[in-house]
Design an enzyme around this catalytic site. Structure first.
Site, PDB file in Angstrom:
ATOM      1  N   SER A 160       0.558  11.577   5.755  1.00  0.00           N
ATOM      2  CA  SER A 160       1.245  11.549   6.892  1.00  0.00           C
ATOM      3  C   SER A 160       2.860  12.407   6.849  1.00  0.00           C
ATOM      4  O   SER A 160       3.364  11.772   6.421  1.00  0.00           O
ATOM      5  CB  SER A 160       0.889  11.378   8.738  1.00  0.00           C
ATOM      6  OG  SER A 160       1.274  11.753   9.372  1.00  0.00           O
ATOM      7  N   TYR A 173      -0.113   3.090  11.226  1.00  0.00           N
ATOM      8  CA  TYR A 173      -0.443   4.738  10.780  1.00  0.00           C
ATOM      9  C   TYR A 173       0.187   4.269   9.632  1.00  0.00           C
ATOM     10  O   TYR A 173      -0.417   4.877   8.687  1.00  0.00           O
ATOM     11  CB  TYR A 173      -1.433   5.169  11.706  1.00  0.00           C
ATOM     12  CG  TYR A 173      -1.581   6.509  11.034  1.00  0.00           C
ATOM     13  CD1 TYR A 173      -3.131   6.455  10.655  1.00  0.00           C
ATOM     14  CD2 TYR A 173      -0.921   7.743  11.120  1.00  0.00           C
ATOM     15  CE1 TYR A 173      -3.456   7.659   9.759  1.00  0.00           C
ATOM     16  CE2 TYR A 173      -1.395   8.842  10.643  1.00  0.00           C
ATOM     17  CZ  TYR A 173      -2.344   8.602   9.419  1.00  0.00           C
ATOM     18  OH  TYR A 173      -2.905  10.352   9.357  1.00  0.00           O
TER      19      TYR A 173
END
Length: 268
Positions: A160, A173
């Site tokens: 990400s 995350y």
């Protein structure tokens, strides 16, 4: 669709042993679906997994068949390490029956979910849930499947943009994705002797149902993200599927151990 596996065989499928085969986890929707179908468009046969929503997985299988590819869907929770060995045995049987092969070419570790919660409010339970899927799952699924990846094959792990830049609420995350980025470099090094490459694709904000669809549906958030992106828009699933397919083409085999951010120029 059966509980564990389903099949679509197209008349235009390559004769056994000649085609490329990709396994894409979490391919019933979002980035996984886009990746799988872009690969099918590029002539790659498919093995896809889904945790739930069997109807969505069946639709991907049917779409791949319409493109002339052979596709199989398997139910798999990538957070359950104990399911990996029987899953590998299912793969062996399908590979033999459908392609007369003992291996496949590409592994795309895409499956996962997000968590948006301040650092001070992140619970052990939610942290562990992310860890099981994004780190433990990726690590041990890849380990389990490594003997089934053809020499000269390729691994793509999903990270990400949040592993590069920070946005409050995504500490857990992003930490998981940071771990996967380090793991990917080790995979590139330790599997390189077999000619297997390993790379990271790190999407920026994408308008899918990920995280409840906030990027797609929240106009204020979307507008802010667009203002921070050089190309002036958020990503679409097809943008990411195209990048992954490109990294699995025959022309990109010299790229190894790299992090490729696909964000349209987010926060440059």
């Amino acid at each position: 669709m059966t509980d564990r596996t389903d099949t679509a065989n197209a008349t235009a499928s390559p004769r056994p042993g000649t085609g490329r085969i990709a396994l894409v986890t979490g391919a019933n929707r979002g980035l996984g679906r886009s990746t799988a179908l872009r690969l099918a468009e590029d002539g790659v046969d498919l093995l896809i997994t889904y945790r739930s929503h069997a109807d969505e997985a069946r639709a991907v299988v049917d779409a791949a068949a319409a493109l002339g590819r052979t596709a199989h869907a398997f139910q798999l929770d990538t957070g359950r390490v104990e399911d990996f060995a029987p899953f590998a045995e299912e793969l062996r049987a399908v590979l033999k029956d459908s392609w007369d092969r003992e291996d496949f070419d590409f592994l795309v570790n895409n499956a996962g979910g997000g968590l948006s919660r301040p650092f001070t409010e992140t619970t052990v339970e939610s942290f562990d849930e992310l860890m099981n899927v994004h780190v433990r799952g990726v690590y041990f699924l890849t380990q389990t499947l490594a003997p089934l990846i053809a020499d000269g094959g390729r691994i793509i792990n999903l990270s990400s943009g949040l592993a590069r830049f920070t946005t409050p609420g995504f500490s857990a995350y992003a930490a998981m994705k940071g771990a996967v980025e380090v793991l990917t470099r080790y995979l590139a090094k330790e599997l390189g002797g077999r000619g297997i490459t390993a790379n990271i694709v790190a999407p920026g904000p994408v308008a899918t149902d990920f995280g409840g669809g906030a990027v797609r549906d929240n106009a204020q958030m979307r507008g802010f993200l667009e203002s921070q992106t050089a190309l002036g828009r958020v990503g679409e699933a097809a943008d990411i599927g195209g990048v992954i397919s490109a990294l699995l083409s025959e022309r990109t085999g010299w790229i190894n151990g790299q992090r490729i951010e696909a964000s349209g120029g987010m926060l440059l």
